[in-house]
Motif scaffolding. Sequence first.
Motif, mmCIF file in Angstrom:
data_model
loop_
_atom_site.group_PDB
_atom_site.id
_atom_site.type_symbol
_atom_site.label_atom_id
_atom_site.label_comp_id
_atom_site.label_asym_id
_atom_site.label_seq_id
_atom_site.Cartn_x
_atom_site.Cartn_y
_atom_site.Cartn_z
ATOM 1 N N ILE A 58 0.843 -1.201 0.000
ATOM 2 C CA ILE A 58 0.000 0.000 0.000
ATOM 3 C C ILE A 58 0.877 1.250 0.000
ATOM 4 N N HIS A 59 1.946 1.197 0.779
ATOM 5 C CA HIS A 59 2.890 2.322 0.835
ATOM 6 C C HIS A 59 3.433 2.661 -0.553
ATOM 7 N N ILE A 60 3.834 1.635 -1.301
ATOM 8 C CA ILE A 60 4.397 1.850 -2.639
ATOM 9 C C ILE A 60 3.373 2.515 -3.553
ATOM 10 N N ASN A 61 2.141 2.040 -3.519
ATOM 11 C CA ASN A 61 1.102 2.602 -4.390
ATOM 12 C C ASN A 61 0.692 4.011 -3.987
ATOM 13 N N LYS A 62 0.720 4.295 -2.694
ATOM 14 C CA LYS A 62 0.284 5.609 -2.229
ATOM 15 C C LYS A 62 1.390 6.647 -2.377
ATOM 16 N N ARG A 63 2.612 6.257 -2.055
ATOM 17 C CA ARG A 63 3.710 7.224 -2.069
ATOM 18 C C ARG A 63 4.410 7.309 -3.422
ATOM 19 N N HIS A 64 4.515 6.179 -4.115
ATOM 20 C CA HIS A 64 5.301 6.144 -5.358
ATOM 21 C C HIS A 64 4.458 5.856 -6.599
ATOM 22 N N VAL A 65 3.149 5.823 -6.464
ATOM 23 C CA VAL A 65 2.189 5.531 -7.539
ATOM 24 C C VAL A 65 2.221 4.053 -7.904
ATOM 25 N N SER A 66 3.379 3.591 -8.380
ATOM 26 C CA SER A 66 3.569 2.171 -8.695
ATOM 27 C C SER A 66 5.046 1.933 -8.965
ATOM 28 N N VAL A 67 5.447 0.671 -8.928
ATOM 29 C CA VAL A 67 6.842 0.335 -9.253
ATOM 30 C C VAL A 67 7.120 0.709 -10.704
ATOM 31 N N PHE A 68 6.156 0.424 -11.583
ATOM 32 C CA PHE A 68 6.320 0.755 -13.002
ATOM 33 C C PHE A 68 6.570 2.244 -13.175
ATOM 34 N N ASP A 69 5.772 3.053 -12.522
ATOM 35 C CA ASP A 69 5.887 4.507 -12.656
ATOM 36 C C ASP A 69 7.265 4.982 -12.221
ATOM 37 N N TYR A 70 7.775 4.411 -11.131
ATOM 38 C CA TYR A 70 9.093 4.821 -10.652
ATOM 39 C C TYR A 70 10.189 4.404 -11.632
ATOM 40 N N LEU A 71 10.138 3.160 -12.085
ATOM 41 C CA LEU A 71 11.190 2.634 -12.956
ATOM 42 C C LEU A 71 11.218 3.330 -14.311
ATOM 43 N N ILE A 72 10.039 3.557 -14.886
ATOM 44 C CA ILE A 72 9.983 4.144 -16.231
ATOM 45 C C ILE A 72 10.481 5.588 -16.236
ATOM 46 N N ASN A 73 10.405 6.242 -15.070
ATOM 47 C CA ASN A 73 10.836 7.637 -14.985
ATOM 48 C C ASN A 73 12.250 7.807 -14.450
ATOM 49 N N MET A 74 12.959 6.692 -14.315
ATOM 50 C CA MET A 74 14.358 6.778 -13.897
ATOM 51 C C MET A 74 15.194 7.373 -15.025
ATOM 52 N N ASN A 75 16.372 7.857 -14.664
ATOM 53 C CA ASN A 75 17.314 8.412 -15.622
ATOM 54 C C ASN A 75 17.537 7.423 -16.767
ATOM 55 N N LYS A 76 17.537 7.935 -18.004
ATOM 56 C CA LYS A 76 17.690 7.050 -19.165
ATOM 57 C C LYS A 76 19.045 6.334 -19.193
ATOM 58 N N LYS A 77 19.996 6.827 -18.378
ATOM 59 C CA LYS A 77 21.270 6.126 -18.257
ATOM 60 C C LYS A 77 21.064 4.752 -17.627
ATOM 61 N N TYR A 78 19.990 4.625 -16.829
ATOM 62 C CA TYR A 78 19.676 3.354 -16.188
ATOM 63 C C TYR A 78 18.741 2.513 -17.050
ATOM 64 N N THR A 79 17.752 3.149 -17.666
ATOM 65 C CA THR A 79 16.762 2.394 -18.442
ATOM 66 C C THR A 79 17.255 2.073 -19.847
ATOM 67 N N GLY A 80 18.121 2.921 -20.394
ATOM 68 C CA GLY A 80 18.599 2.716 -21.764
ATOM 69 C C GLY A 80 17.535 3.013 -22.806
ATOM 70 N N LEU A 81 16.486 3.740 -22.406
ATOM 71 C CA LEU A 81 15.364 4.006 -23.312
ATOM 72 C C LEU A 81 15.412 5.427 -23.863
ATOM 73 N N THR A 82 15.034 5.562 -25.122
ATOM 74 C CA THR A 82 14.868 6.898 -25.687
ATOM 75 C C THR A 82 13.535 7.446 -25.180
ATOM 76 N N ARG A 116 8.037 -1.636 -31.166
ATOM 77 C CA ARG A 116 7.720 -2.828 -30.377
ATOM 78 C C ARG A 116 8.689 -3.953 -30.705
ATOM 79 N N PHE A 117 9.042 -4.063 -31.995
ATOM 80 C CA PHE A 117 10.006 -5.077 -32.433
ATOM 81 C C PHE A 117 11.363 -4.835 -31.772
ATOM 82 N N LYS A 118 11.806 -3.577 -31.782
ATOM 83 C CA LYS A 118 13.100 -3.234 -31.185
ATOM 84 C C LYS A 118 13.106 -3.496 -29.678
ATOM 85 N N LEU A 119 11.981 -3.209 -29.042
ATOM 86 C CA LEU A 119 11.877 -3.448 -27.600
ATOM 87 C C LEU A 119 11.946 -4.940 -27.289
#
Length: 256
Positions: A58-82, A116-119
Amino acid sequence: MDISELFWKCEIDDLKKGYVYDENSGKYTCLICGEQFEKGIIYPIENLYYDAQKAVEIHINKRHVSVFDYLINMNKKYTGLTEVQQEIIKCLYANKSDKEISQMLGVSASTVRNHRFKLREKVKQAKIFLCLMQLISENKKENNDKNNELIEIHKGATMVDERYAITEKEREKIINNYFKGKDNMVLSDLPSKEKRKIIVLQHIAKNFGARKKYTEKEVNKILKQIYEDYVLLRRYLIEYGFLERTRDCKFYWLKE
């Protein structure tokens, strides 16, 4: 083990959940901010009562929205995503079709399919890469020198490059050279070289507690005990992503 180290060393299944459980301490730790919930304790949340595992979820969803939301918004140096890949992944997570994604992003459906193919190919590459690195780790000799291990990069790092190619041995040597006094927390001089500066700032950041907010006066008081030019230290801690602050500079905290 600090939260950054815990974050980078956890298993993928734990990372997906956003928390880890330590059997020795009986605590669930949020991998994003480090907040802990102890097994056996009941936590009241909005007039309801939950066990520790449910409370951390519950803490994660209330404070951080979701794990996905946190990870996708990390620095692109970590995600490697354009930026485009990032937006497409957000749409895929929201179960949008190729047609809907093309309309939302203003690109053709074929462009979406190509992305999608590249991903999908990146997933294959990531699996092979992880397997290779795990095999290397398992193949290390038992007496391998741990001092030669690279230090963990803090998640708030604004730039991730060769400046962070620092071993534990280098870190200890630099701390001993630049710090003195009780608990090695009095800085004799602020290094100009980037690698050394990062290690010094990382060491200073240990003076600030996770999930705690500080006034500028409190930050200054802490830094004054470490180095005479506390204003410069404060600026570097912000600039290098160790501390974060409100726009009006009234409150400071460790960057998650």
